[in-house]
Design a protein around this motif. Structure first.
Motif, short mmCIF file in Angstrom:
data_model
loop_
_atom_site.label_atom_id
_atom_site.label_comp_id
_atom_site.label_asym_id
_atom_site.label_seq_id
_atom_site.Cartn_x
_atom_site.Cartn_y
_atom_site.Cartn_z
N GLN A 1 -10.99 -10.26 34.75
CA GLN A 1 -10.80 -11.56 34.08
C GLN A 1 -10.52 -11.29 32.60
OE1 GLN A 1 -11.27 -14.51 35.87
NE2 GLN A 1 -11.78 -13.30 37.69
N GLY A 2 -10.02 -12.27 31.91
CA GLY A 2 -9.84 -12.17 30.47
C GLY A 2 -8.83 -11.13 30.08
N LYS A 3 -9.22 -10.26 29.14
CA LYS A 3 -8.28 -9.25 28.63
C LYS A 3 -8.08 -8.17 29.70
CE LYS A 3 -7.50 -6.34 24.60
NZ LYS A 3 -8.14 -5.62 23.51
N PRO A 4 -6.93 -8.18 30.34
CA PRO A 4 -6.79 -7.30 31.50
C PRO A 4 -6.34 -5.88 31.16
CG PRO A 4 -4.93 -8.79 31.35
CD PRO A 4 -5.75 -8.99 30.12
N SER A 5 -7.32 -5.05 30.81
CA SER A 5 -6.98 -3.64 30.60
C SER A 5 -8.11 -2.75 31.11
CB SER A 5 -6.70 -3.36 29.12
OG SER A 5 -7.80 -3.70 28.35
N VAL A 6 -7.73 -1.60 31.62
CA VAL A 6 -8.69 -0.62 32.10
C VAL A 6 -8.46 0.66 31.29
CG1 VAL A 6 -9.34 0.83 34.07
CG2 VAL A 6 -8.89 -1.60 34.41
N HIS A 7 -9.52 1.17 30.69
CA HIS A 7 -9.42 2.36 29.82
C HIS A 7 -9.92 3.58 30.57
CE1 HIS A 7 -8.93 -0.17 26.12
NE2 HIS A 7 -9.42 -1.04 26.99
N LEU A 8 -9.12 4.62 30.51
CA LEU A 8 -9.50 5.87 31.17
C LEU A 8 -9.71 6.94 30.11
CD1 LEU A 8 -8.34 6.66 34.58
CD2 LEU A 8 -8.29 8.59 33.07
N SER A 9 -10.94 7.47 30.04
CA SER A 9 -11.24 8.50 29.05
C SER A 9 -12.00 9.64 29.74
CB SER A 9 -12.08 7.91 27.92
OG SER A 9 -13.28 7.40 28.44
N ALA A 10 -12.26 10.71 29.01
CA ALA A 10 -12.96 11.84 29.63
C ALA A 10 -13.61 12.72 28.56
CB ALA A 10 -11.97 12.67 30.44
N LEU B 1 -19.16 20.81 33.41
CA LEU B 1 -18.55 19.68 34.14
C LEU B 1 -17.56 18.91 33.28
CD1 LEU B 1 -19.96 16.72 33.19
CD2 LEU B 1 -21.89 17.73 34.37
N VAL B 2 -16.70 18.16 33.99
CA VAL B 2 -15.80 17.22 33.32
C VAL B 2 -16.24 15.82 33.73
CG1 VAL B 2 -13.41 16.52 32.90
CG2 VAL B 2 -13.89 18.84 33.63
N ARG B 3 -16.38 14.95 32.75
CA ARG B 3 -16.79 13.57 33.05
C ARG B 3 -15.60 12.65 32.75
NH1 ARG B 3 -21.10 13.23 29.88
NH2 ARG B 3 -22.51 13.97 31.49
N VAL B 4 -15.13 11.99 33.80
CA VAL B 4 -14.02 11.02 33.64
C VAL B 4 -14.62 9.63 33.72
CG1 VAL B 4 -11.88 10.14 34.65
CG2 VAL B 4 -12.35 12.59 34.68
N GLN B 5 -14.25 8.80 32.74
CA GLN B 5 -14.82 7.45 32.71
C GLN B 5 -13.72 6.40 32.73
OE1 GLN B 5 -16.80 8.78 29.18
NE2 GLN B 5 -18.75 7.90 29.90
N GLY C 1 -17.65 17.76 45.88
CA GLY C 1 -18.79 18.42 45.25
C GLY C 1 -19.14 17.90 43.88
N GLY C 2 -18.81 16.67 43.58
CA GLY C 2 -19.18 16.09 42.30
C GLY C 2 -20.09 14.89 42.49
N CYS C 3 -20.27 14.10 41.44
CA CYS C 3 -21.05 12.87 41.64
C CYS C 3 -20.40 11.70 40.90
CB CYS C 3 -22.51 13.07 41.23
SG CYS C 3 -22.74 13.60 39.56
N VAL C 4 -20.74 10.51 41.40
CA VAL C 4 -20.11 9.30 40.88
C VAL C 4 -21.18 8.29 40.53
CG1 VAL C 4 -19.80 8.42 43.26
CG2 VAL C 4 -18.46 7.43 41.42
N VAL D 1 -16.85 3.12 35.76
CA VAL D 1 -16.95 4.14 36.81
C VAL D 1 -17.00 5.48 36.11
CG1 VAL D 1 -15.86 5.15 38.85
CG2 VAL D 1 -15.53 2.72 38.36
N GLN D 2 -17.97 6.29 36.49
CA GLN D 2 -18.09 7.61 35.88
C GLN D 2 -18.02 8.67 36.97
OE1 GLN D 2 -20.76 7.82 32.43
NE2 GLN D 2 -21.82 9.40 33.61
N LEU D 3 -17.10 9.58 36.81
CA LEU D 3 -16.91 10.64 37.82
C LEU D 3 -17.23 11.97 37.15
CD1 LEU D 3 -13.33 9.47 38.90
CD2 LEU D 3 -15.45 8.90 40.09
N GLU D 4 -18.08 12.76 37.79
CA GLU D 4 -18.41 14.07 37.23
C GLU D 4 -18.00 15.15 38.23
OE1 GLU D 4 -22.18 12.89 34.35
OE2 GLU D 4 -22.54 14.10 36.15
N LEU D 5 -17.21 16.08 37.74
CA LEU D 5 -16.72 17.16 38.61
C LEU D 5 -17.05 18.51 37.97
CD1 LEU D 5 -13.46 15.30 39.33
CD2 LEU D 5 -14.87 16.22 41.17
N PRO D 6 -17.50 19.47 38.76
CA PRO D 6 -17.89 20.78 38.20
C PRO D 6 -16.67 21.59 37.74
CG PRO D 6 -18.10 20.80 40.59
CD PRO D 6 -17.72 19.41 40.21
N THR D 7 -16.87 22.36 36.68
CA THR D 7 -15.77 23.17 36.15
C THR D 7 -15.73 24.57 36.79
OG1 THR D 7 -17.19 23.84 34.34
CG2 THR D 7 -15.63 22.08 33.88
#
Lengths: 223, 128
Positions: free
Chosen positions: A154-163, A169-173, A201-204, A216-222
């Motif tokens: 709703q409202g301002k329709p944008s989704v931001h992807l950062s990491a 580990l790498v954390r993608v948000q 093999g990661g966690c969410v 949403v936070q995704l963590e994957l092992p390096t």
């Protein structure tokens, strides 16, 4: 009420492949349509000039030629992305640049997001993030994560992807404004993400109870 | 056909602008918009004989716009423009009350013929 049996990861993977390739084919059709019209207009203008109706305007011709070249480049970029995606299906576990794959997935998901009026914003670090993983599984995971983040925006329709990149580990948000309604689609996608993450093999973590945002936070092992 | 009133709707601005220019060279003046909301607004503002309407657009999609045009301006003829191969292969159930469809990339002469037929239909449906 009888529920349909849940599909296996394999058949879900096939469905995902179909969705993505259909979307790519639409994108390519649009590019082909623009090239076709620009070339057609060049032809129309040349015929008009030959018949003595109106002299050819060199600036107009150059602009149309540039349009064609730009759209050929656009099609090559789409095809390269499609090629990487198609090859990922059969690729074994290998070192993958997660940020590059995130960008590819954003581009693959952009059309579906835009059709809902939502913009995907790339806030990924300008560096590489090598991790050992299965490319096709990662595509599916990231695509599902984007899909859950664009539900009921709703409202301002944008989704931001950062990491962020940590030693182990790498954390993608993914984050967006607006809370998430718990619908059947949300539950289905959430289950799909959890299954995929387990296989990789990661966690969410899905933050769905915030009053005016979701993430949403995704963590994957390096390694 | 003189005085044909045409609206072109597609989110690819470059595409609608170029089609409009090609139509103009064939004596058809067309207005252009790049989203469903604007298309609906324009159709409510003034009558068009034919609306060339992209099926897949951000926001208000082509099929939703088609339904609203059918309700608000039932005599306006809509030609859907689509990249959907199922329509090309003859699945006309996807037309949902449109006059006809055309598949991307567009053959301009086919488009002009369809527009003329649609305008004829429009004129017939205006008759008491």
């Amino acid at each position: 009420m009888n529920q349909p049996p849940s599909r296996s990861l394999e058949s879900e993977g096939l469905a995902f492949f179909g969705i993505v390739t259909a979307s790519i084919s639409h994108e390519l059709k649009n590019v082909a349509a623009i090239i076709n019209e620009s070339a057609g207009l060049l032809h129309d203008l040349s015929v008009g000039a030959q018949a003595g109706r109106k002299p050819l305007d060199p600036a107009r011709v150059m602009k149309l030629s540039a349009d064609i070249v730009r759209n050929v480049e656009r099609s090559v970029s789409i095809l390269n992305r499609m090629n990487r995606f198609a090859h990922s299906v059969d690729e074994p576990k290998q070192t993958v640049d997660l940020f590059a794959l995130c960008r590819d997935t954003m581009a693959l998901a952009a059309r579906a997001a835009v059709s809902r009026g939502i913009e995907l914003i790339d806030e990924l670090p300008n560096q590489t993030a090598p991790i050992p993983s299965f490319p096709f599984g990662l595509y599916r995971l990231l695509y599902q994560a984007i899909q859950i983040a664009v539900l009921d925006v709703q409202g301002k329709p944008s989704v931001h992807l950062s990491a962020t990149l940590a030693p182990t580990l790498v954390r993608v948000q993914l984050r967006r404004d607006g809370s998430l309604m718990c619908t059947e689609e949300h539950r289905t996608r959430r289950e799909a993400i959890e299954k995929l993450m387990q296989a990789l093999g990661g966690c969410v973590r899905i933050d769905e109870n915030m009053p005016d945002a979701m993430g949403v936070q995704l963590e994957l092992p390096t390694s | 056909m003189d005085g044909m009133r045409v609206l072109l709707v597609d989110d690819e601005e470059e595409l609608v602008e170029t089609i409009a220019e090609r139509l103009e060279l064939r004596g058809i003046v067309a207005e252009t918009v790049t989203n469903g909301e604007e298309a609906l607004q324009r159709v409510l503002e003034k009558p068009f004989d034919v609306v060339l309407l992209d099926v897949k657009m951000p926001g208000l999609g082509g099929m939703e716009v088609l339904k609203l045009i059918r309700m608000q301006r039932p005599n306006t003829q809509v030609i859907l423009i689509t990249g959907h191969a199922s329509v090309e292969n003859g699945d006309r159930r996807l037309l949902e009350g449109a006059f006809d469809f055309i598949v991307k990339p567009v053959d301009i002469e086919v488009l002009v013929d369809k527009m003329k037929e649609a305008t004829q239909r429009r004129k017939e449906s205006d008759k008491p």
